[in-house]
Motif scaffolding. Structure first.
Motif, short mmCIF file in Angstrom:
data_model
loop_
_atom_site.label_atom_id
_atom_site.label_comp_id
_atom_site.label_asym_id
_atom_site.label_seq_id
_atom_site.Cartn_x
_atom_site.Cartn_y
_atom_site.Cartn_z
N UNK A 139 34.53 28.90 48.36
CA UNK A 139 35.14 29.30 47.16
C UNK A 139 36.38 28.58 46.63
N UNK A 140 37.14 28.21 47.90
CA UNK A 140 38.32 27.21 47.48
C UNK A 140 37.81 25.83 46.64
N UNK A 141 36.62 25.45 47.34
CA UNK A 141 36.09 24.07 46.49
C UNK A 141 35.67 24.55 45.20
N UNK A 142 34.97 25.46 44.89
CA UNK A 142 34.76 25.93 43.36
C UNK A 142 35.82 26.07 42.66
N UNK A 143 36.94 26.90 43.07
CA UNK A 143 38.25 27.15 42.45
C UNK A 143 38.86 26.05 42.10
N UNK A 144 38.90 24.86 43.21
CA UNK A 144 39.54 23.32 43.01
C UNK A 144 38.91 22.90 41.78
N UNK A 269 43.56 24.22 45.77
CA UNK A 269 42.92 23.37 47.24
C UNK A 269 43.26 23.68 48.68
N UNK A 270 44.57 23.74 48.59
CA UNK A 270 45.34 23.87 49.90
C UNK A 270 45.16 25.53 50.24
N UNK A 271 45.25 26.36 49.26
CA UNK A 271 45.18 27.66 49.58
C UNK A 271 43.72 28.03 50.00
N UNK A 272 42.69 27.44 49.53
CA UNK A 272 41.34 27.78 49.81
C UNK A 272 41.22 27.26 51.22
N UNK A 273 41.71 26.20 51.60
CA UNK A 273 41.66 25.85 52.87
C UNK A 273 42.26 26.64 54.22
N UNK A 283 45.84 38.92 50.86
CA UNK A 283 46.97 39.71 50.12
C UNK A 283 48.35 39.18 50.16
N UNK A 284 48.70 38.68 51.05
CA UNK A 284 50.49 38.24 50.83
C UNK A 284 50.35 37.10 50.03
N UNK A 285 49.44 36.08 50.03
CA UNK A 285 49.26 34.99 49.39
C UNK A 285 49.31 35.40 47.85
N UNK A 286 48.41 36.33 47.55
CA UNK A 286 48.42 36.86 46.23
C UNK A 286 49.91 37.50 45.73
N UNK A 287 50.47 38.16 46.39
CA UNK A 287 51.70 38.79 46.12
C UNK A 287 52.86 37.80 46.07
N UNK A 288 52.90 36.87 46.75
CA UNK A 288 53.82 35.60 46.61
C UNK A 288 53.71 34.91 45.51
N UNK A 289 52.35 34.68 45.32
CA UNK A 289 52.19 33.72 44.21
C UNK A 289 52.44 34.29 42.85
N UNK A 290 52.16 35.69 42.69
CA UNK A 290 52.27 36.41 41.58
C UNK A 290 54.04 36.31 41.29
N UNK A 291 54.76 36.78 42.32
CA UNK A 291 56.03 36.82 42.41
C UNK A 291 56.80 35.57 41.91
N UNK A 292 56.33 34.30 42.60
CA UNK A 292 56.48 32.93 42.07
C UNK A 292 56.46 32.76 40.78
N UNK A 324 44.63 32.39 43.17
CA UNK A 324 43.02 32.31 42.69
C UNK A 324 42.09 32.23 43.67
N UNK A 325 42.10 31.22 44.88
CA UNK A 325 41.05 31.46 45.84
C UNK A 325 41.21 32.61 46.65
#
Length: 419
Positions: A139-144, A269-273, A283-292, A324-325
């Motif tokens: 999915x990371x590759x697809x989103x990339x 790409x990095x997040x998907x990996x 969950x936390x990647x999504x939260x921090x990303x939206x706050x950023x 996104x990933x």
């Protein structure tokens, strides 16, 4: 990951790439289209919105059909229809006296094709792999691929428009033909293990999923829509002010627009990996990303300096790309295969809601002030962060981490990995 499946993934990655090029390639060209057709900024935004509205309505249907009859049987005809839509747009811009009307008709057909192509890729990746880590990586590759398309599209679109303003329309069918050939000859769809369910039973199961898992599903739908709303709204804003306020045109404008999209692509790409199968990290990647994202666009309200604007949007791109990933993996791995196509398609529909609303709403906001554009962007992003924090709750192991509930009876349906 098996070498053969890497070729499958590369072929599948061409689909979101083609769909992204077919849409985002027009972003830097929109002001030029408006001048050539003598239409308003709001009318120009409809070229993006019509495409997206059609996709919103048809994506859930495409998801059901892919669950019922097979992924490739939906993807290939959809790519063909998208190509036909591109031909109509190109012909209309070249020959027709009523170009704007026929361009919207062509975009309607592109939306029909898009609804059955890119959204079906997500559940197909979930079908292809058994290990969650492989699913996340795929999915990371697809989103990339999707985000790489976003990086290339403004540059390519701006370059083509310097030759002939409507040339981007003509490249869409070319891209579709290439993707059709790749999918036909490289993608091997695994045989379905489950029997085909009657529609009433199928619909009942989908309703049950929403009854049991509606809280986190709705949060992911909301966040996906917010991300696309902010992304396409800001891209529309950036494309307009670069030309009208700063005099940046042509390929240079495409390069400038690509700056935040490059950050988005790298982060995706990095997040998907990195997220692998750890749903707590998702969950936390999504939260921090939206706050950023919210914080970076809020800072833009303090100045209209173009260099500060691009720097802040680069950071915003990182936030979008990292989220996104995680969203893709949460929704793909958390839903059983029998309904995966439908649920992920509803998610894709919500993303298209954001795409549809972004340009016209930002066109209206731009008439108010620079500040209101980014107050709005920051506000909806923080809403997304709050939804991620409170609604996405992965199950925890006794010793920490997260896990799926183990089904003692392998004949029973898999339970979603979140509650």
């Amino acid at each position: 990951m098996e070498a053969k499946k890497k070729w499958d993934l590369l072929a599948l990655a061409s689909i979101p790439l083609v769909m992204t090029l077919g849409n985002s390639m027009l972003i830097p060209v929109l002001p030029e289209i408006g001048k050539e057709l003598n239409i308003s900024s709001f009318q120009v935004s409809l070229i993006i919105t019509v495409y997206s509205i059609v996709a919103i309505l048809l994506i859930p249907i495409a998801g059901y059909l892919s669950d019922r009859f097979g992924r490739k049987k939906v993807i290939i005809p959809s790519l063909f229809i998208a190509g036909i839509g591109g031909l109509i747009c190109g012909w209309a811009a070249w020959q027709s006296d009523h170009a704007f009307t026929f361009i919207l008709i062509g975009r309607f057909f592109q939306g029909v094709g898009s609804s059955g192509a890119a959204p079906v890729v997500l559940p197909l990746v979930g079908d292809m792999f058994k290990e969650e880590e492989e699913v996340s990586s795929g999915l990371g590759l697809i989103e990339t691929s999707n985000t790489v398309g976003k990086v290339l599209s403004p540059i390519l679109g701006a370059f083509l428009a310097t030759i002939v303003w409507f040339l981007p329309f003509w490249l869409i069918p070319v891209f579709c033909i290439i993707s059709i050939l790749l999918v036909m000859f490289l993608v091997k769809v695994p045989k379905k293990e489950q029997e085909k369910q009657p529609f009433k039973e199928y619909l009942k199961n989908v309703k049950q999923i929403f009854h049991n898992e509606g809280r986190w599903l709705m949060a992911i739908f909301l966040i996906g829509g917010i991300i696309m709303f902010v992304l396409f709204g800001i891209l529309f804003y950036l494309s307009t002010i670069l030309e009208e306020k700063y005099g940046v045109k042509g390929v240079m404008k495409g390069l400038v627009i690509a700056v935040p999209l490059l950050a988005l692509s790298i982060a995706s790409f990095i997040a998907g990996k990195k997220i692998k199968q750890n749903k707590i990290i998702m969950k936390w990647c999504t939260f921090i990303s939206m706050a950023l994202l919210g914080g970076s666009v809020f800072l833009i309200t303090f100045t209209e300096n173009v260099y500060f604007l691009l720097g802040a949007l680069f950071v915003a791109g990182i936030g979008i790309g990292a989220a996104l990933p995680s969203l893709d993996a949460l929704i793909t791995e958390g839903i059983e295969k029998e309904a995966r196509g439908t649920i992920t398609s509803i998610y894709s529909s919500m993303r298209f809601v954001g795409v549809a609303l972004g340009p016209p709403i930002y066109a209206i906001l731009m008439k108010q002030s620079h500040e209101i554009v980014f107050y709005t962007s920051a506000g909806v992003s923080i809403i997304g962060a709050i939804a991620a924090f409170f609604a996405i709750k992965p199950e925890k192991k006794k010793g920490g981490g997260d896990e799926e509930k183990k089904d003692p009876n392998p004949t029973q349906k898999l339970k979603p990995a979140l509650e």
